[in-house]
Scaffold this motif. Structure first.
Motif, PDB file in Angstrom:
ATOM      1  N   SER A  50      -5.204   1.213  -4.026  1.00 34.11           N
ATOM      2  CA  SER A  50      -5.819   0.653  -3.048  1.00 34.11           C
ATOM      3  C   SER A  50      -7.099   1.561  -3.356  1.00 34.11           C
ATOM      4  O   SER A  50      -8.542   0.767  -3.548  1.00 34.11           O
ATOM      5  CB  SER A  50      -5.466   1.407  -1.964  1.00 34.11           C
ATOM      6  OG  SER A  50      -4.470   0.236  -1.049  1.00 34.11           O
ATOM      7  N   LYS A  51      -7.458   2.267  -4.242  1.00 33.83           N
ATOM      8  CA  LYS A  51      -8.669   3.441  -4.484  1.00 33.83           C
ATOM      9  C   LYS A  51      -8.858   2.993  -5.363  1.00 33.83           C
ATOM     10  O   LYS A  51      -9.607   3.108  -5.713  1.00 33.83           O
ATOM     11  CB  LYS A  51      -8.029   4.445  -3.744  1.00 33.83           C
ATOM     12  CG  LYS A  51      -8.066   5.398  -2.774  1.00 33.83           C
ATOM     13  CD  LYS A  51      -8.651   4.723  -1.373  1.00 33.83           C
ATOM     14  CE  LYS A  51      -7.509   5.117  -0.215  1.00 33.83           C
ATOM     15  NZ  LYS A  51      -8.459   4.983   0.512  1.00 33.83           N
ATOM     16  N   ARG A  91      -3.811  -4.540  -0.850  1.00 30.13           N
ATOM     17  CA  ARG A  91      -2.604  -4.325   0.229  1.00 30.13           C
ATOM     18  C   ARG A  91      -1.045  -4.054  -1.320  1.00 30.13           C
ATOM     19  O   ARG A  91      -0.220  -4.137  -1.139  1.00 30.13           O
ATOM     20  CB  ARG A  91      -2.240  -4.575   1.102  1.00 30.13           C
ATOM     21  CG  ARG A  91      -3.047  -5.215   2.218  1.00 30.13           C
ATOM     22  CD  ARG A  91      -3.569  -3.836   2.143  1.00 30.13           C
ATOM     23  NE  ARG A  91      -2.576  -2.378   3.354  1.00 30.13           N
ATOM     24  CZ  ARG A  91      -2.833  -1.376   2.836  1.00 30.13           C
ATOM     25  NH1 ARG A  91      -3.841  -1.158   1.771  1.00 30.13           N
ATOM     26  NH2 ARG A  91      -1.887  -0.339   3.545  1.00 30.13           N
ATOM     27  N   ILE A  93       5.218   4.837   2.206  1.00 27.72           N
ATOM     28  CA  ILE A  93       5.324   7.095   2.618  1.00 27.72           C
ATOM     29  C   ILE A  93       5.794   6.637   3.068  1.00 27.72           C
ATOM     30  O   ILE A  93       7.066   7.343   3.727  1.00 27.72           O
ATOM     31  CB  ILE A  93       4.159   7.405   2.916  1.00 27.72           C
ATOM     32  CG1 ILE A  93       3.420   7.717   1.508  1.00 27.72           C
ATOM     33  CG2 ILE A  93       4.180   8.614   4.185  1.00 27.72           C
ATOM     34  CD1 ILE A  93       1.820   7.978   2.184  1.00 27.72           C
ATOM     35  N   ASN A 111      -6.262  14.571   0.651  1.00 27.40           N
ATOM     36  CA  ASN A 111      -7.481  13.409   1.895  1.00 27.40           C
ATOM     37  C   ASN A 111      -8.007  14.356   3.221  1.00 27.40           C
ATOM     38  O   ASN A 111      -6.409  14.388   4.648  1.00 27.40           O
ATOM     39  CB  ASN A 111      -7.207  12.612   1.778  1.00 27.40           C
ATOM     40  CG  ASN A 111      -8.642  11.912   3.516  1.00 27.40           C
ATOM     41  OD1 ASN A 111      -9.482  12.075   3.804  1.00 27.40           O
ATOM     42  ND2 ASN A 111      -7.552  10.227   3.424  1.00 27.40           N
ATOM     43  N   GLY A 155       0.924  -0.944  -0.335  1.00 29.25           N
ATOM     44  CA  GLY A 155      -0.141   0.069  -0.038  1.00 29.25           C
ATOM     45  C   GLY A 155       0.868   0.935  -0.280  1.00 29.25           C
ATOM     46  O   GLY A 155       2.293   0.987  -0.073  1.00 29.25           O
ATOM     47  N   ALA A 156       0.153   2.296  -0.183  1.00 29.04           N
ATOM     48  CA  ALA A 156       1.001   3.695  -0.105  1.00 29.04           C
ATOM     49  C   ALA A 156       1.298   4.147   1.793  1.00 29.04           C
ATOM     50  O   ALA A 156       2.403   4.605   1.141  1.00 29.04           O
ATOM     51  CB  ALA A 156      -0.473   4.763  -0.431  1.00 29.04           C
ATOM     52  N   MET A 157       0.425   3.377   2.096  1.00 33.44           N
ATOM     53  CA  MET A 157       1.159   3.480   3.323  1.00 33.44           C
ATOM     54  C   MET A 157       2.484   3.139   3.630  1.00 33.44           C
ATOM     55  O   MET A 157       3.572   3.887   4.547  1.00 33.44           O
ATOM     56  CB  MET A 157       0.257   3.078   4.331  1.00 33.44           C
ATOM     57  CG  MET A 157       0.275   3.550   5.717  1.00 33.44           C
ATOM     58  SD  MET A 157      -0.062   5.451   5.866  1.00 33.44           S
ATOM     59  CE  MET A 157       1.159   6.317   6.851  1.00 33.44           C
ATOM     60  N   SER A 178      -0.864   3.581  -4.328  1.00 28.37           N
ATOM     61  CA  SER A 178      -1.049   2.361  -4.291  1.00 28.37           C
ATOM     62  C   SER A 178      -2.236   2.648  -5.401  1.00 28.37           C
ATOM     63  O   SER A 178      -3.231   3.236  -6.090  1.00 28.37           O
ATOM     64  CB  SER A 178      -1.886   2.002  -2.871  1.00 28.37           C
ATOM     65  OG  SER A 178      -3.014   2.310  -2.324  1.00 28.37           O
ATOM     66  N   ASP A 229       1.575  11.836  -2.906  1.00 23.83           N
ATOM     67  CA  ASP A 229       1.122  11.252  -1.985  1.00 23.83           C
ATOM     68  C   ASP A 229       0.675  11.002  -2.429  1.00 23.83           C
ATOM     69  O   ASP A 229      -0.428  12.067  -2.905  1.00 23.83           O
ATOM     70  CB  ASP A 229       1.194  11.138  -0.101  1.00 23.83           C
ATOM     71  CG  ASP A 229      -0.146   9.911  -0.350  1.00 23.83           C
ATOM     72  OD1 ASP A 229      -0.648   9.124  -1.333  1.00 23.83           O
ATOM     73  OD2 ASP A 229      -0.549   9.837   0.966  1.00 23.83           O
ATOM     74  N   VAL A 274      -0.624  15.761  -0.479  1.00 20.32           N
ATOM     75  CA  VAL A 274      -0.854  15.330  -1.443  1.00 20.32           C
ATOM     76  C   VAL A 274      -1.610  16.609  -2.020  1.00 20.32           C
ATOM     77  O   VAL A 274      -2.917  17.095  -2.064  1.00 20.32           O
ATOM     78  CB  VAL A 274      -2.295  14.265  -0.344  1.00 20.32           C
ATOM     79  CG1 VAL A 274      -3.240  13.863  -1.537  1.00 20.32           C
ATOM     80  CG2 VAL A 274      -1.291  14.069   0.666  1.00 20.32           C
ATOM     81  N   LEU A 334      -1.776   9.707  -4.451  1.00 22.13           N
ATOM     82  CA  LEU A 334      -2.867   8.242  -4.448  1.00 22.13           C
ATOM     83  C   LEU A 334      -4.008   7.981  -5.041  1.00 22.13           C
ATOM     84  O   LEU A 334      -4.917   7.763  -5.413  1.00 22.13           O
ATOM     85  CB  LEU A 334      -3.468   7.984  -3.091  1.00 22.13           C
ATOM     86  CG  LEU A 334      -4.224   6.728  -2.202  1.00 22.13           C
ATOM     87  CD1 LEU A 334      -3.196   5.713  -2.601  1.00 22.13           C
ATOM     88  CD2 LEU A 334      -4.281   7.141  -0.817  1.00 22.13           C
ATOM     89  N   TYR A 335      -4.008   9.821  -4.865  1.00 25.44           N
ATOM     90  CA  TYR A 335      -5.619  10.536  -5.919  1.00 25.44           C
ATOM     91  C   TYR A 335      -5.399  10.306  -6.786  1.00 25.44           C
ATOM     92  O   TYR A 335      -6.828  11.352  -7.896  1.00 25.44           O
ATOM     93  CB  TYR A 335      -6.785  11.479  -5.025  1.00 25.44           C
ATOM     94  CG  TYR A 335      -7.021  10.600  -3.347  1.00 25.44           C
ATOM     95  CD1 TYR A 335      -7.967   8.847  -3.320  1.00 25.44           C
ATOM     96  CD2 TYR A 335      -5.360  10.263  -2.454  1.00 25.44           C
ATOM     97  CE1 TYR A 335      -8.604   8.989  -2.053  1.00 25.44           C
ATOM     98  CE2 TYR A 335      -7.115  10.210  -0.646  1.00 25.44           C
ATOM     99  CZ  TYR A 335      -7.412   9.622  -0.815  1.00 25.44           C
ATOM    100  OH  TYR A 335      -7.950   8.566   0.268  1.00 25.44           O
ATOM    101  N   TYR A 369      -4.250  13.850   6.077  1.00 22.81           N
ATOM    102  CA  TYR A 369      -4.437  12.392   6.373  1.00 22.81           C
ATOM    103  C   TYR A 369      -3.703  11.713   7.613  1.00 22.81           C
ATOM    104  O   TYR A 369      -2.542  11.912   7.352  1.00 22.81           O
ATOM    105  CB  TYR A 369      -4.640  11.393   4.941  1.00 22.81           C
ATOM    106  CG  TYR A 369      -4.429   9.736   5.292  1.00 22.81           C
ATOM    107  CD1 TYR A 369      -5.453   9.280   6.438  1.00 22.81           C
ATOM    108  CD2 TYR A 369      -3.070   8.960   4.931  1.00 22.81           C
ATOM    109  CE1 TYR A 369      -5.510   8.000   5.976  1.00 22.81           C
ATOM    110  CE2 TYR A 369      -3.350   7.673   5.354  1.00 22.81           C
ATOM    111  CZ  TYR A 369      -4.633   7.233   6.109  1.00 22.81           C
ATOM    112  OH  TYR A 369      -4.790   5.883   6.742  1.00 22.81           O
TER     113      TYR A 369
HETATM  114  C1  LIG Z   1      -3.698  10.375   1.852  1.00 26.52           C
HETATM  115  C2  LIG Z   1      -4.175   9.335   1.949  1.00 26.52           C
HETATM  116  N1  LIG Z   1      -2.510   8.556   1.947  1.00 26.52           N
HETATM  117  C3  LIG Z   1      -2.489   7.066   1.898  1.00 26.52           C
HETATM  118  C4  LIG Z   1      -3.319   6.430   2.333  1.00 26.52           C
HETATM  119  C5  LIG Z   1      -2.867   5.348   3.183  1.00 26.52           C
HETATM  120  O1  LIG Z   1      -3.170   4.232   1.523  1.00 26.52           O
HETATM  121  P1  LIG Z   1      -3.409   2.071   1.392  1.00 26.52           P
HETATM  122  O2  LIG Z   1      -3.921   1.815   2.001  1.00 26.52           O
HETATM  123  O3  LIG Z   1      -2.530   2.632   0.223  1.00 26.52           O
HETATM  124  O4  LIG Z   1      -2.064   2.785   2.450  1.00 26.52           O
HETATM  125  C6  LIG Z   1      -4.375   6.623   2.432  1.00 26.52           C
HETATM  126  C7  LIG Z   1      -5.532   5.510   2.929  1.00 26.52           C
HETATM  127  O5  LIG Z   1      -6.698   6.960   3.043  1.00 26.52           O
HETATM  128  C8  LIG Z   1      -4.803   8.275   2.666  1.00 26.52           C
HETATM  129  O6  LIG Z   1      -5.995   8.853   2.004  1.00 26.52           O
END
Ligand SMILES: Cc1ncc(COP(=O)(O)O)c(C=O)c1O
Length: 477
Positions: A319-320, A327, A184, A255, A179-181, A317, A283, A250, A285-286, A205
């Protein structure tokens, strides 16, 4: 910079993409005009770059059609980097967060707290089929360790997606993460030492705040302006006053605010990070979930060819876009790739193999762009309908964000209504929400709430939003 160097560097980037198989034989290259605008070079430089590659026999011009890749890709294998020991993580410091996160696991609440699209909006059946196929076809590979960097095929898919939007990425700098988490956290761990100062947006976030806290780092915050995103001038002012080592930002649909930072601010942000030796961890992600349908530039686009201690690391990632539970995320490591890879090895050895195989299989068989177009449309419609219901059912004085992408709605409640009290009352009524104070290090946003609009519109959603409105009315009275 002399234009001869510019065209050579552009040709070099394209050559690299062709040799790595990111741009494949027979594939049409961007028109000269598009190449020029994407790479921010003149038309003459774009022409020079293509002519150069044509002379090398790598591409060909087809009359009235454009330029195409000629030679087949030859992936270059690369040895595993040596490793170094990892740091001991520290516990999460915000006890309120742990209490709130209990909600995430509850099956008995309507998940308006979870910023994920509902399964109904994701290609769930295709992913199940891809997973089954991967397991049947390659049981040994699927059940064994993946290489620490991640499956080459998946890294290639990721590089190809960036190439579609004019960002040239070497598949060898892509590291697959959980995942992105994880992307990061690894990035932060690689470029900072405990006690360093990290810049974050506010609101941001809550996971980013926790990642920073877990590494013993200190935080300074720059406002994310509603509808406008980050103001580079304010970032520069902070850089001038504090010794900031890294920034985790971000810019594409923050977020919880859903704001998009404009290209001028992005360019100035990257320039400021280079000038002040700050590592910018973006980040993204979106990035592919903007409602306008246009993919906004990642910060990485503005960092091509920059040198110094600062620069951009991109994290994202699936994920979304596909499924959060798989993951699977990634890092574009740029010049930190070898160090990031060492950190990855000692963090989790490698990302789980089966989800990587399944996603690579999905991407090679399905029209991912089409699935994303549908997802973006649905999310945009949801955001509109949720907002309309909030305007209808919530008391005067409620303010709700107008997101440009993603799936978060950020609400300011009329005082004295409190985010935490509303979160608790909503939970008792079977509705999940998130209180605003989680989204800042300073405990701001006492009167804020975050809702997700990732669930498709339904009578149940309408009723839940009306019920929440009643709770706010009761608290604000
Ligand atoms: C801005 C942001 N970064 C990272 C994440 C975590 O992403 P991942 O589920 O891919 O680890 C989220 C999850 O909501 C998020 O909103």
């Amino acid at each position: 910079m002399p234009s001869a160097l510019l065209y050579e560097r552009l040709a070099e980037r394209l050559r690299n993409q062709i040799q790595r198989g990111v741009l494949r034989a027979g594939e049409r290259l961007p028109s000269l005009r598009r190449l020029g605008s994407e790479q921010r070079v003149s038309l003459a430089t774009a022409v020079e770059a293509y002519m150069h590659l044509e002379r090398e026999g790598l591409i060909e011009a087809r009359p009235r059609s454009g330029y195409y890749v000629r030679s087949p890709a030859a992936p270059v294998p690369r040895g595993l980097a040596t490793v170094r020991s990892s740091r001991t993580p520290q516990p999460i410091r915000n006890p309120a967060l742990l209490g709130v996160l209990d909600v995430l696991g509850r099956k008995d609440v309507l998940p308006l707290h979870a910023a994920t699209p509902s399964l109904a909006l994701l290609p769930a059946a295709a992913l199940v089929a891809a997973t089954t196929r991967a397991l049947r076809r390659e049981p040994n590979a699927a059940l064994g360790y993946a290489v620490p960097q991640g499956l080459a095929e998946l890294r290639l898919h990721i590089a190809r997606r960036y190439a579609q939007s004019g960002v040239y990425v070497d598949p060898d700098e892509v590291i697959i993460t959980a995942g992105a988490m994880e992307a990061i956290s690894l990035s932060l761990r690689t470029v900072t030492s405990p006690g360093d100062v990290v810049l974050l947006e506010t609101p941001t976030y809550y996971g980013l705040l926790q990642a920073v806290a877990a590494l013993g780092l200190r935080v300074i915050e720059v406002p994310n302006r509603a509808g406008l995103g980050i103001d580079a001038a304010q970032v520069v002012a902070l850089f001038e006053r504090h010794a900031v080592r890294a920034a985790v930002l971000v810019p594409n649909f923050n977020n919880p605010s859903g704001s998009l930072t404009g290209d001028a601010d992005k360019r100035a942000l990257v320039a400021a990070c280079i000038a002040h030796d700050v590592v910018l961890i973006e980040d993204d992600l979106y990035g592919e979930l903007g409602y306008s349908g246009e993919r906004p530039a990642p910060l990485r686009r503005f960092a091509e060819g920059q040198a110094g201690r600062g620069g951009v690391i991109t994290c994202s990632s699936f994920s979304k876009m596909l499924a959060p539970g798989l993951r699977v995320g990634w890092i574009l490591g740029s010049r930190w790739t070898a160090e990031l890879l060492r950190a990855k090895c000692f963090s989790t050895v490698a990302t789980a193999t089966l989800p990587q195989l399944a996603i690579a299989d999905y991407l090679s068989r399905h029209d991912f762009d089409r699935a994303l177009r549908r997802l973006r449309r649905e999310l945009a419609t949801n955001a509109q309908r949720y907002r309309a219901a909030i305007v209808r059912h919530w008391p005067d004085g409620t303010r709700v964000s107008e997101p440009a992408g993603g799936m978060a709605l950020w609400l300011e409640l009329p005082q004295p209504a409190q985010g935490q009290a509303l979160f608790e009352a909503a939970l008792a009524a079977g509705i999940g929400t998130l209180p605003g104070h989680l989204f800042s290090n300073r405990g701001d946003y006492e009167h804020h709430l975050r809702l997700s609009c990732g669930l498709p519109w339904s009578v149940e959603i309408e009723q839940a939003l009306r019920r929440l409105g009643q709770l706010v009315h009761a608290q604000a009275a």
